[in-house]
Each structure stands twice: as structure tokens, then as C-alpha cells.
Enzyme design. Structure first.
Site, PDB file in Angstrom:
ATOM      1  N   LYS A 191       0.831  -1.216   0.000  1.00 51.35           N
ATOM      2  CA  LYS A 191       0.000   0.000   0.000  1.00 51.35           C
ATOM      3  C   LYS A 191       0.862   1.262   0.000  1.00 51.35           C
ATOM      4  O   LYS A 191       0.610   2.199  -0.745  1.00 51.35           O
ATOM      5  CB  LYS A 191      -0.924   0.034   1.229  1.00 51.35           C
ATOM      6  CG  LYS A 191      -1.919  -1.108   1.309  1.00 51.35           C
ATOM      7  CD  LYS A 191      -2.941  -0.875   2.406  1.00 51.35           C
ATOM      8  CE  LYS A 191      -2.351  -0.820   3.809  1.00 51.35           C
ATOM      9  NZ  LYS A 191      -1.855  -2.114   4.304  1.00 51.35           N
ATOM     10  N   ARG A 207       0.011  -8.545  13.751  1.00 53.28           N
ATOM     11  CA  ARG A 207      -0.583  -7.622  12.774  1.00 53.28           C
ATOM     12  C   ARG A 207      -1.383  -8.382  11.724  1.00 53.28           C
ATOM     13  O   ARG A 207      -2.454  -7.943  11.312  1.00 53.28           O
ATOM     14  CB  ARG A 207       0.517  -6.796  12.094  1.00 53.28           C
ATOM     15  CG  ARG A 207       1.050  -5.696  12.985  1.00 53.28           C
ATOM     16  CD  ARG A 207       2.384  -5.173  12.500  1.00 53.28           C
ATOM     17  NE  ARG A 207       2.323  -4.595  11.169  1.00 53.28           N
ATOM     18  CZ  ARG A 207       3.374  -4.538  10.341  1.00 53.28           C
ATOM     19  NH1 ARG A 207       4.530  -5.041  10.708  1.00 53.28           N
ATOM     20  NH2 ARG A 207       3.258  -3.974   9.188  1.00 53.28           N
ATOM     21  N   ARG A 260      11.745  -5.906   5.413  1.00 54.28           N
ATOM     22  CA  ARG A 260      11.488  -4.487   5.157  1.00 54.28           C
ATOM     23  C   ARG A 260      12.444  -3.560   5.917  1.00 54.28           C
ATOM     24  O   ARG A 260      12.744  -3.773   7.087  1.00 54.28           O
ATOM     25  CB  ARG A 260      10.049  -4.181   5.563  1.00 54.28           C
ATOM     26  CG  ARG A 260       9.633  -2.787   5.187  1.00 54.28           C
ATOM     27  CD  ARG A 260       8.181  -2.727   4.882  1.00 54.28           C
ATOM     28  NE  ARG A 260       7.357  -2.673   6.070  1.00 54.28           N
ATOM     29  CZ  ARG A 260       6.049  -2.447   6.017  1.00 54.28           C
ATOM     30  NH1 ARG A 260       5.444  -2.273   4.867  1.00 54.28           N
ATOM     31  NH2 ARG A 260       5.349  -2.427   7.132  1.00 54.28           N
ATOM     32  N   ARG A 282     -10.096   0.285   8.683  1.00 51.97           N
ATOM     33  CA  ARG A 282      -9.468  -0.973   9.073  1.00 51.97           C
ATOM     34  C   ARG A 282     -10.356  -1.820   9.984  1.00 51.97           C
ATOM     35  O   ARG A 282      -9.983  -2.924  10.352  1.00 51.97           O
ATOM     36  CB  ARG A 282      -8.197  -0.629   9.832  1.00 51.97           C
ATOM     37  CG  ARG A 282      -6.958  -1.377   9.411  1.00 51.97           C
ATOM     38  CD  ARG A 282      -5.826  -0.668  10.108  1.00 51.97           C
ATOM     39  NE  ARG A 282      -4.588  -1.333  10.112  1.00 51.97           N
ATOM     40  CZ  ARG A 282      -3.521  -0.910   9.422  1.00 51.97           C
ATOM     41  NH1 ARG A 282      -3.610   0.133   8.633  1.00 51.97           N
ATOM     42  NH2 ARG A 282      -2.397  -1.547   9.561  1.00 51.97           N
ATOM     43  N   ARG A 284      11.317  -1.113  11.331  1.00 52.03           N
ATOM     44  CA  ARG A 284      10.275  -0.568  12.216  1.00 52.03           C
ATOM     45  C   ARG A 284      10.032  -1.537  13.364  1.00 52.03           C
ATOM     46  O   ARG A 284      10.087  -2.744  13.183  1.00 52.03           O
ATOM     47  CB  ARG A 284       8.984  -0.392  11.407  1.00 52.03           C
ATOM     48  CG  ARG A 284       8.661   1.048  11.131  1.00 52.03           C
ATOM     49  CD  ARG A 284       7.577   1.169  10.109  1.00 52.03           C
ATOM     50  NE  ARG A 284       6.425   0.314  10.382  1.00 52.03           N
ATOM     51  CZ  ARG A 284       5.374   0.240   9.582  1.00 52.03           C
ATOM     52  NH1 ARG A 284       5.332   0.940   8.485  1.00 52.03           N
ATOM     53  NH2 ARG A 284       4.363  -0.548   9.883  1.00 52.03           N
TER      54      ARG A 284
HETATM   55  P1  ADP Z   1       0.820  -1.880   8.170  1.00 54.91           P
HETATM   56  O1  ADP Z   1      -0.294  -1.636   7.181  1.00 54.91           O
HETATM   57  O2  ADP Z   1       2.034  -2.364   7.478  1.00 54.91           O
HETATM   58  O3  ADP Z   1       0.418  -2.692   9.351  1.00 54.91           O
HETATM   59  P2  ADP Z   1       0.629   0.870   9.078  1.00 54.91           P
HETATM   60  O4  ADP Z   1       1.763   1.823   9.079  1.00 54.91           O
HETATM   61  O5  ADP Z   1      -0.515   1.107   8.145  1.00 54.91           O
HETATM   62  O6  ADP Z   1       1.311  -0.529   8.805  1.00 54.91           O
HETATM   63  O7  ADP Z   1       0.013   0.753  10.555  1.00 54.91           O
HETATM   64  C1  ADP Z   1       0.798   0.563  11.692  1.00 54.91           C
HETATM   65  C2  ADP Z   1      -0.078   0.506  12.943  1.00 54.91           C
HETATM   66  O8  ADP Z   1      -0.806   1.735  13.100  1.00 54.91           O
HETATM   67  C3  ADP Z   1      -1.140  -0.576  12.963  1.00 54.91           C
HETATM   68  O9  ADP Z   1      -0.622  -1.822  13.337  1.00 54.91           O
HETATM   69  C4  ADP Z   1      -2.122   0.018  13.994  1.00 54.91           C
HETATM   70  O10 ADP Z   1      -1.661  -0.160  15.311  1.00 54.91           O
HETATM   71  C5  ADP Z   1      -2.095   1.506  13.702  1.00 54.91           C
HETATM   72  N1  ADP Z   1      -3.146   1.884  12.729  1.00 54.91           N
HETATM   73  C6  ADP Z   1      -2.953   2.347  11.465  1.00 54.91           C
HETATM   74  N2  ADP Z   1      -4.134   2.593  10.854  1.00 54.91           N
HETATM   75  C7  ADP Z   1      -5.101   2.266  11.745  1.00 54.91           C
HETATM   76  C8  ADP Z   1      -6.525   2.280  11.714  1.00 54.91           C
HETATM   77  N3  ADP Z   1      -7.217   2.660  10.628  1.00 54.91           N
HETATM   78  N4  ADP Z   1      -7.188   1.882  12.835  1.00 54.91           N
HETATM   79  C9  ADP Z   1      -6.539   1.492  13.922  1.00 54.91           C
HETATM   80  N5  ADP Z   1      -5.199   1.432  14.020  1.00 54.91           N
HETATM   81  C10 ADP Z   1      -4.475   1.829  12.953  1.00 54.91           C
END
Ligand code: ADP
Length: 228
Positions: free
Chosen positions: A14, A175, A131, A93, A164
């Protein structure tokens, strides 16, 4: 108005696709993960304790509360630079986020297109464990699929790359669990609600090809042509 929602498991690409799309469409990349990490770093709009709780939640691979993320996204998408469109990455999400977001879009007459980046589970694991990220400019690398020219250094600014916190293996499993439990049902909800969802197979193709497929799906030939 180009309202694009990138949907897919962690590691589905993404972030990479969002970068390519925003360069071409000249609309902002709105990544909830990046915004949350930024807020925690700067303790924007929250007390120290709240920043700490949020950081712990993210480090464990769990989701931050809907309330926090909903407001954050709505405020961001209301800013002037998003008036012509946006590429949203990481939201919605959960089903509750999706319901609220669809109502928000409908209330403004915005017709979004959801791009589902479908990627095989084993590919996801390989991608996530390899990554690396540049802490200065945010460029993403992968030691197996897309290594930097010089080991562990950013091609663009020479900064030392980092893993990260949430890219460590037990957290990756968390995750992916959170994705299966909470986020995959969002797709079912969007489809049942008759939203425009386009599935793009993103397992084996290089980013440029995936990008071209997205360009076709959103009917923006200029993007794919620029990169040929
Ligand atoms: P990835 O998609 O690789 O898991 P992101 O950078 O999108 O990484 O998200 C990292 C973290 O941020 C998630 O594991 C969550 O804890 C939080 N997060 C991101 N977007 C949301 C969302 N829409 N709702 C709740 N938590 C979120």
C-alpha cells in the site's frame, strides 16, 4: 476528485503504491500509520500518557481505537490540499471505521474507489521480515526484493535504514492476525454495501506493473503512460 482507498494486508504494498499514485495525481498521501507514528513522536493533541498507550498498542501489532483514528482521518481529509482528492492508506481498518467513513463520503458526495491489493500469505511474510525504511525520507526497501545500492543505506540521502519496531516477527504475526480478524471483514462490508471495489493481484508483479494495473482500474491513463 480522485478519492482512492488502498486496501490490503500489512506488506501488500500500500505504501509503495500510494507514493507512486500521489506523485502522479498530485493529491496527498494520507497514511494513518504514518500519521499515528508522527503524532506519537510529537505528542500532538494528546497527553504524554496517551501517546505512550498508543505507542504500546502499535508496538504490539494491535489497532488503535476507532474514535482516535476516525477523527484524525476526517480532519486530515477536510484540509484544503485534499479538496481535489487523496490516496488513503491504512483506513478503514475495522467495520465500524468503514461504516462511519462511507457515511462521511456520502455526506460530501465523494465517490471513492477502493483498490484491494491481494497478496499471497507467504509473500507477505517474506516482504515484512525484509522491510527497511529510511527514517529521514520514508523510502521503503526490502533486503530480498528491493535492496538499497549500498547495504543498509538509503539511496536518496545516505541515511542508515531502520527496521520498524512492528516489523519484528512476533509482532508481524499479531498484525496479520488483526488483519484477518478485524480488517478482512471490512472488504465484505464494502462489497455488500455496493461500494466500488477493484481487486488487483499484487503477489508476484513488480511495483511498476501493479501500479499500471491500478492506473487502468481508476481510468487514469496519464499515470501509467508516464512510467512506461
Ligand atoms: P501496516 O499496514 O504495514 O500494518 P501501518 O503503518 O498502516 O502498517 O500501521 C501501523 C499501525 O498503526 C497498525 O498496526 C495500527 O496499530 C495503527 N493503525 C494504522 N491505521 C489504523 C486504523 N485505521 N485503525 C486502527 N489502528 C491503525
Amino acid at each position: 476528485m480522485k478519492a482512492i482507498v488502498l486496501f490490503g494486508s500489512p506488506g501488500s504494498g500500500k505504501g509503495t503504491q500510494a507514493k507512486l499514485l500521489t506523485e502522479c495525481l498530485a493529491v496527498p498521501h494520507v497514511s494513518t500509520g504514518d500519521m499515528l507514528r508522527g503524532r506519537i513522536r510529537q505528542e500532538v493533541g494528546m497527553a504524554k500518557e496517551m501517546a505512550a498507550t498508543m505507542a504500546a498498542t502499535m508496538q504490539a501489532g494491535a489497532l488503535v481505537s476507532d474514535q482516535v483514528v476516525d477523527v484524525m482521518v476526517e480532519e486530515r481529509l477536510s484540509e484544503a490540499d485534499a479538496a481535489q482528492g487523496f490516496v488513503l492508506d491504512g483506513y478503514p481498518r475495522t467495520r465500524a471505521q468503514a461504516e462511519r467513513f462511507c457515511a462521511w463520503l456520502d455526506g460530501r458526495g465523494i465517490r471513492e474507489v477502493v483498490i484491494h491489493l491481494a497478496v499471497d500469505y507467504n509473500v507477505i511474510i517474506a516482504r515484512l521480515t525484509g522491510r527497511r525504511e529510511c527514517p529521514r525520507c520514508g523510502t521503503l526497501y526490502n533486503v530480498a526484493f528491493h535492496p538499497p545500492k549500498v547495504d543498509e543505506l538509503c539511496d536518496l540521502d545516505g541515511e542508515a535504514l531502520v527496521v520498524r519496531d512492528d516489523d519484528r516477527e512476533p509482532v508481524i504475526r499479531e498484525r496479520l492476525d488483526a488483519y484477518e480478524r478485524q480488517t478482512r471483514p471490512v472488504l465484505e462490508y464494502l462489497l455488500a454495501a455496493g461500494r466500488r471495489v477493484v481487486e488487483v493481484d499484487a503477489s508476484n508483479d513488480p511495483p511498476d506493473l501493479v501500479y499500471r494495473k491500478i492506473g487502468q482500474a481508476i481510468e487514469t491513463d496519464d499515470c501509467s503512460q508516464n512510467r512506461r
